[in-house]
Design an enzyme around this catalytic site. Structure first.
Site, mmCIF file in Angstrom:
data_model
loop_
_atom_site.group_PDB
_atom_site.id
_atom_site.type_symbol
_atom_site.label_atom_id
_atom_site.label_comp_id
_atom_site.label_asym_id
_atom_site.label_seq_id
_atom_site.Cartn_x
_atom_site.Cartn_y
_atom_site.Cartn_z
ATOM 1 N N ALA A 133 0.833 -1.208 0.000
ATOM 2 C CA ALA A 133 0.000 0.000 0.000
ATOM 3 C C ALA A 133 0.871 1.262 0.000
ATOM 4 O O ALA A 133 0.493 2.276 -0.588
ATOM 5 C CB ALA A 133 -0.940 -0.009 1.202
ATOM 6 N N GLU B 97 12.484 -9.381 -9.968
ATOM 7 C CA GLU B 97 13.915 -9.655 -10.104
ATOM 8 C C GLU B 97 14.632 -9.572 -8.768
ATOM 9 O O GLU B 97 15.501 -10.391 -8.446
ATOM 10 C CB GLU B 97 14.561 -8.647 -11.068
ATOM 11 C CG GLU B 97 14.000 -8.651 -12.473
ATOM 12 C CD GLU B 97 12.856 -7.663 -12.653
ATOM 13 O OE1 GLU B 97 11.968 -7.605 -11.774
ATOM 14 O OE2 GLU B 97 12.852 -6.971 -13.680
ATOM 15 N N CYS C 295 13.680 -2.641 -14.175
ATOM 16 C CA CYS C 295 13.733 -1.216 -13.827
ATOM 17 C C CYS C 295 15.162 -0.846 -13.429
ATOM 18 O O CYS C 295 16.029 -1.711 -13.238
ATOM 19 C CB CYS C 295 12.749 -0.907 -12.702
ATOM 20 S SG CYS C 295 13.307 -1.453 -11.076
ATOM 21 N N CYS D 198 16.506 -2.459 -10.241
ATOM 22 C CA CYS D 198 16.859 -3.881 -10.413
ATOM 23 C C CYS D 198 18.148 -4.039 -11.206
ATOM 24 O O CYS D 198 18.945 -4.927 -10.922
ATOM 25 C CB CYS D 198 15.716 -4.641 -11.084
ATOM 26 S SG CYS D 198 14.318 -4.914 -9.975
HETATM 27 N N1 THU Z 1 7.932 -4.617 -11.847
HETATM 28 C C1 THU Z 1 8.708 -5.739 -11.697
HETATM 29 O O1 THU Z 1 8.406 -6.618 -10.880
HETATM 30 N N2 THU Z 1 9.824 -5.841 -12.441
HETATM 31 C C2 THU Z 1 10.203 -4.956 -13.391
HETATM 32 O O2 THU Z 1 11.207 -5.147 -14.034
HETATM 33 C C3 THU Z 1 9.412 -3.760 -13.646
HETATM 34 C C4 THU Z 1 8.258 -3.541 -12.749
HETATM 35 C C5 THU Z 1 6.693 -4.511 -11.069
HETATM 36 C C6 THU Z 1 6.658 -3.479 -10.006
HETATM 37 C C7 THU Z 1 5.169 -3.256 -9.851
HETATM 38 O O3 THU Z 1 4.655 -4.230 -8.956
HETATM 39 C C8 THU Z 1 4.609 -3.544 -11.226
HETATM 40 O O4 THU Z 1 5.624 -4.204 -11.954
HETATM 41 C C9 THU Z 1 4.152 -2.316 -11.982
HETATM 42 O O5 THU Z 1 5.134 -1.351 -11.966
#
Ligand code: THU
Length: 126
Positions: free
Chosen positions: A46, A55, A86, A89
């Site tokens: 939240a 990742e 992202c 990561c």
């Molecule tokens: N997210 C990931 O788990 N990995 C990524 O490489 C990009 C984004 C997730 C974070 C969030 O829970 C959702 O995707 C939307 O941003």
């Protein structure tokens, strides 16, 4: 293991995603040099900034089990664009290997492949 098999494991991992806010499930399958595979999914919160990506979930599972020799990661997401890691990561994974392969899928299952150093050429380090 083939890239496709690793991607199938990532797809399975995405089914555990906790995504009540974005509804965007991501799964990761992280393979270490000895062949051990650790899975992860995104876990939202939240307090949105506390969300953890798939990742990093997989990477923390690996490191906490004594595995730091990352060789390849498959990332599964069913968006219209490839599910690229992202920035956080990329930095996080680069701590352990900049040479690792990064496979990124999109809806339909097609994926692209990079070396992490291509995605993150200048990592922070000291
Ligand atoms: N997210 C990931 O788990 N990995 C990524 O490489 C990009 C984004 C997730 C974070 C969030 O829970 C959702 O995707 C939307 O941003």
């Amino acid at each position: 293991m083939t890239d496709r098999q690793l991607m199938d494991i990532a797809e399975q991992a995405s089914k555990m995603a906790y995504v009540p806010y974005s509804r965007f499930a991501v799964g990761a399958a992280l393979e270490c040099s000895d062949g051990t595979v650790f899975t992860g999914c995104n876990v939202e919160n939240a307090a949105l900034g506390s969300t953890i990506c798939a990742e990093r979930t997989a990477a923390c599972k690996a490191v906490s089990e004594g595995h730091t020799d990352f060789a390849r990661i498959a990332i599964w997401g069913e968006g219209k664009d490839y599910c690229m890691p992202c920035g956080a990561c990329r930095q996080f994974l680069s701590e352990f290997s900049t040479d690792m392969e990064v496979l990124c899928a999109k809806a339909g299952g097609r994926y692209v492949s990079y070396r992490l150093r291509e995605l993150m050429p200048h990592t922070f380090n000291y």
